[in-house]
Design an enzyme around this catalytic site. Structure first.
Site, short mmCIF file in Angstrom:
data_model
loop_
_atom_site.label_atom_id
_atom_site.label_comp_id
_atom_site.label_asym_id
_atom_site.label_seq_id
_atom_site.Cartn_x
_atom_site.Cartn_y
_atom_site.Cartn_z
N SER A 12 0.82 -1.22 0.00
CA SER A 12 0.00 0.00 0.00
C SER A 12 0.85 1.27 0.00
O SER A 12 0.40 2.32 0.44
CB SER A 12 -0.94 0.01 1.22
N ASN A 41 6.84 2.84 4.04
CA ASN A 41 7.95 3.78 3.98
C ASN A 41 7.61 4.99 3.12
O ASN A 41 8.17 6.07 3.31
CB ASN A 41 9.20 3.08 3.44
N ALA A 45 8.27 8.96 3.97
CA ALA A 45 9.24 9.67 3.13
C ALA A 45 9.18 11.17 3.37
O ALA A 45 8.11 11.77 3.39
CB ALA A 45 8.98 9.36 1.66
N ARG A 262 25.10 9.48 -0.62
CA ARG A 262 24.79 8.87 0.67
C ARG A 262 25.80 7.81 1.10
O ARG A 262 26.12 7.68 2.28
CB ARG A 262 23.38 8.29 0.63
#
EC number: 1.4.3.16
Length: 509
Positions: A12, A41, A45, A262
């Site tokens: 979902s 998640n 965000a 990152r």
């Protein structure tokens, strides 16, 4: 043959909801999620969605930044397709009522994040983009689909080499098309920005059914995870904060490079911590931080609200690999699609560029929906459904805490042959249970088996890739090697193969 719906969507998050939005008018869509509809998640965000929307920016520049961040391991065709569709996705969300932050002139307020060459991040309330997008999508689909929440899919129902439905803890459902959009697997690490639902379910389900998975050694660790508030454990401090002037500073007073990719920043913080230093994010240079980033400010403890210098540490954030798919989201099994973080589209290469995750979910949901609408075929009568394999004599799995600690220590930010060999041996007593294809006596055991299975494949892939690239860093092989560039390690039916991704051209600015 019995048919409960036409399209089953498992998950979902943003990819699941966009798929449902695009298919809802043409098909009976059933969305299944193991928790609340907003427990994803995508909802967590923060940073935003990357799109080359500013004057002077273009899809070519966005493509080049994506390719470079991915350590020259990305699928060039898929990257170009994603960046070309980015602006259209923002316009679609605008039409759905997402209130992106804007300048006084009326144009989008664009953020700058690590490894982007320019400001191109659209966002909502500074760092609440996920919530706004997910609420808008849900509002658009909730009355036009069937939702089965708090329902866990334990197995895909297979007919030869095609998936014709799912088995859940509430019973079996059959449909001509299944889309898996279950997200990532951050919960297999002791420090993560991911929600508790991120246990790698979709990848494990697909792999047990015979689907290929690839690039799983490339785990992205986000450099600025905040653990100073027990109620907000694993709170991600968005990269947008560093784009607005936040500075990483060690306890020894050394300033780190805050806007590198990152993987680079995470490794630097890891090394500082190994040397006995702590790393803090100095937010005092951001004027009116509380107003610009209200959700983050609220998540800090009282001391950090006062000083605006919270301690940060790297945490598991995003799986760059996943279920192998083509440009239309098709897996190696007929009638099964994968979209979002659960899929390996190749757009992220070895290391995802900031704010490309929501974009990938939107674009590849569009790709999958388009393909489904063009090729849909109903189920035919007389299909043979494969029977379950025999249940193991006993279920043997590690505890979640033990798995998380060991993965963080031995298969985390830095890896080494010794640690990978140790972990590969440690997994052996658990693999019979981890490979079992249901039904499961309880959900916790199912999730633990999924994490154990995927963690073992990540470990083996990391051992095979004797180089460092993007989110995969080998302390014993610290450099990238030409022989591994565009070499994909793919797993299927218990064995691995190496395949070379075609290289069209080297992308550069």
């Amino acid at each position: 043959m019995r048919c409960d719906g036409e399209v089953i969507i498992v998950g979902s998050g943003i990819a699941a909801m966009m798929s449902a939005y695009l298919l809802r008018k043409s098909f009976h869509v059933i969305m299944i999620t193991k928790s609340d509809v907003f427990a994803s998640n995508s909802f967590l965000a923060q940073g935003g969605i990357a799109a080359p929307i500013a004057e002077g920016d273009d899809w070519q520049a966005h493509t080049a930044d994506t390719w470079k961040a991915g350590a020259a391991h990305g699928d060039e065709t898929s990257i170009e397709m994603m960046t070309k569709h980015a602006v259209n996705m923002i316009e679609l969300l605008d039409d759905l009522g997402v209130s992106f932050d804007r300048e006084e002139s009326g144009g989008y307020s664009l953020g700058l994040e690590g490894a982007h060459g320019t400001r191109r991040i659209v966002h909502v309330n500074g760092a609440e983009t996920g919530k706004a997008v997910m609420r808008a999508l849900w509002k658009a689909i909730k009355n036009e689909i069937t939702l089965l929440d708090r329902t866990c899919v334990y197995r895909f129902i297979k007919n030869k080499d095609e998936i014709i439905g799912v088995e859940t803890d509430q019973g079996s459902l059959f449909a001509p098309v299944t889309i898996v959009a279950t997200g990532g697997c951050g919960q297999m690490y002791s420090v993560t920005s991911n929600g508790k639902e991120a246990t790698g379910d979709g990848i494990a389900l697909a792999y047990r059914s015979g689907a290929a998975i690839s690039d799983v050694e490339f785990i992205q660790f986000h450099p600025t995870v905040y653990t100073g508030n027990e109620k907000e454990k694993g709170l991600l401090i968005s990269e947008a904060v560093r784009g607005e002037g936040g500075q990483l500073i060690t306890s020894a007073g050394e300033r780190l490079q805050s806007l590198k990719s990152r993987d680079v920043v995470s490794r630097e913080i890891f090394r500082q911590e190994r040397e006995g230093h702590t790393v803090h994010l100095d937010l005092t240079g951001i004027s009116d931080f509380e107003r610009k980033f209200p959700a983050l400010y609220k998540g800090f403890n009282k001391s950090d609200r006062r000083t605006l210098k919270p301690r940060v540490t790297p945490g598991a954030h995003f799986l760059n690999g996943g279920i192998s798919v083509d440009a239309w989201g098709q897996t190696s099994l007929s009638r099964l699609y994968a979209v979002g973080e659960v899929a390996c589209t190749g757009v992220h290469g070895a290391n995802r560029l900031a704010s490309n995750s929501l974009l990938e979910g939107l674009v590849f949901a569009h790709q999958a929906a388009t393909h489904i609408q063009q090729t849909f075929q109903p189920l035919t009568a007389g299909l043979f459904v494969e029977r379950d394999k025999a249940e193991p004599r006993s279920f043997k799995l590690p505890t979640r805490e033990d798995l998380q600690k060991k993965m963080m220590r031995y298969v985390g930010i830095e890896r080494h042959a010794r640690s990978l060999w140790y972990m590969n041996n440690w997994f052996q007593p658990f693999l019979d249970t981890a490979h079992y294809n249901g039904p499961w006596p309880e959900r916790d055991m199912f999730e633990q088996a999924n994490m154990t299975l995927l963690a073992s494949l990540i470990t083996r892939s990391a051992a095979i890739r004797t180089e460092s690239r993007g989110g995969h860093f080998r302390a014993d092989y610290p450099n990238g090697l030409d022989k591994f560039q565009q070499l994909i390690i793919e797993w299927q039916n218990g064995a691995h193969m190496k395949r070379q991704r075609p290289t069209i051209k080297e992308l550069s600015r």
